[in-house]
Scaffold this active site. Structure first.
Site, PDB file in Angstrom:
ATOM      1  N   GLY A  63      -2.753  14.355  -3.606  1.00 11.94           N
ATOM      2  CA  GLY A  63      -1.591  15.227  -3.506  1.00 11.94           C
ATOM      3  C   GLY A  63      -0.332  14.554  -4.017  1.00 11.94           C
ATOM      4  N   HIS A  64      -0.142  13.289  -3.653  1.00 15.81           N
ATOM      5  CA  HIS A  64       1.012  12.541  -4.159  1.00 15.81           C
ATOM      6  C   HIS A  64       0.940  12.383  -5.675  1.00 15.81           C
ATOM      7  CE1 HIS A  64       0.768  10.859   0.076  1.00 15.81           C
ATOM      8  NE2 HIS A  64       2.011  11.296   0.018  1.00 15.81           N
ATOM      9  N   LYS A 110       2.624  21.221   1.518  1.00 14.76           N
ATOM     10  CA  LYS A 110       1.843  21.127   2.753  1.00 14.76           C
ATOM     11  C   LYS A 110       2.761  21.198   3.975  1.00 14.76           C
ATOM     12  CE  LYS A 110       0.219  17.303   4.541  1.00 14.76           C
ATOM     13  NZ  LYS A 110       0.593  17.385   5.996  1.00 14.76           N
ATOM     14  N   HIS A 125      -2.419   9.669  -1.904  1.00 17.80           N
ATOM     15  CA  HIS A 125      -3.670  10.376  -2.180  1.00 17.80           C
ATOM     16  C   HIS A 125      -3.450  11.310  -3.356  1.00 17.80           C
ATOM     17  CE1 HIS A 125      -1.745  13.732  -0.131  1.00 17.80           C
ATOM     18  NE2 HIS A 125      -1.602  13.004   0.966  1.00 17.80           N
TER      19      HIS A 125
END
Length: 280
Positions: free
Chosen positions: A36-37, A149, A34
């Site tokens: 974030g990656h 996270k 997603h």
């Protein structure tokens, strides 16, 4: 972008890059990528000539009854995202490539691995530390990028790197969030639309607790208790909500300056984690 499944082939390619003088950046993932990656890949591209991304759903960090078999695997879509992001190599090993059936070695970061998430997922962080140590040994990157996270995971890996003298620079990258504040996670796909909207209350609870600390409230146990009650009333089944020292994740006192608040809770069938770090 090259896709490699074998350790020997990976080492051959990286060896050629090193002889050419290239720095190697590494982004370890479990796939189902997603935004974030992709932020990790973007950060890696700014720090090195070559970016290696691994996708490996690591069985040793899943406990009995957890979602190893059903964990979302989206390799074709992930390849397209990594190609667009400018990754140079995707390492996509099988379990048999990563683990010898007769393997006896486990990497364990004592103490830290038993706190917070570790108290509810026994053995989880041993699996994380072991696979990351193996990946660092396989790729031998100059830098490695981790999202914050899972702050506890980052602290455990940072401690392992220090204790084992692993020559890699760890680069933390801030959490990427949905518009409502929900931290992006591969497991968010398990949430229904209604649950996903409600899930934002986990971040709301973290922000409220941070604000209470910054306003001067010194009774941290009361702040934690109020957050747990708020989450329970909102339909969560909270595991923990802890105000900690950011350095070692021990319980914070009013005298501590650099803090992180960690939270883990279940919503429906989905387990969510999040955190917020700040200084007083």
């Amino acid at each position: 972008m090259q896709t490699v499944t074998a350790i020997a082939e990976l080492r051959t390619i990286i060896g050629a890059w090193r002889r050419a003088g290239d720095r190697i950046a590494f982004v370890p993932t479990m796939g189902n990528l997603h935004a974030g990656h992709i932020r990790l890949v973007d950060a890696a591209r700014r720090r090195a000539e070559r970016v290696v991304v691994s996708i490996f759903v690591n069985p040793t960090q899943f406990g009995v009854g957890e979602d190893f078999e059903t964990y979302p695997r989206t390799e074709a879509e992930d390849r397209e995202k990594l190609l667009a992001a400018g990754a140079d190599l995707l390492f996509l090993p099988r379990v048999s490539e990563m683990y010898d059936p007769a393997a006896k070695t486990v990497v364990s970061v004592a103490g830290l691995s038993d706190l917070h998430c570790g108290a509810f997922r026994p053995g989880h962080f041993n699996g994380v530390a072991t696979v990351v140590a193996k990946l660092f040994n396989i790729v031998q990157p100059d830098t490695a990028f981790f999202g914050l996270k899972d702050y506890q995971q980052f602290v455990i890996i940072r401690t392992m790197v220090r204790d084992l003298n692993i020559p890699v620079e760890l680069v933390p990258v801030e959490t990427v969030r949905e518009a409502n504040g929900l931290a992006m996670s591969s497991r968010n796909g398990y949430l229904s639309a209604a649950e996903k909207a409600n899930a934002a209350k986990l971040y709301q609870a973290l922000c409220a607790a941070r604000d209470a600390v910054l306003s001067g409230v010194a009774a941290y146990a009361d702040i934690e208790g109020q957050a747990l009650a708020f989450l329970s009333e909102a339909g969560f089944r909270p595991d923990y909500f802890s105000i900690c020292r950011s350095l070692d994740l021990a319980a914070a006192t009013p005298e501590d300056r650099d803090l992180v608040i960690l939270a883990g809770a279940r919503l429906g069938k989905t387990r969510l984690i999040d955190n917020i770090g700040f200084s007083k």
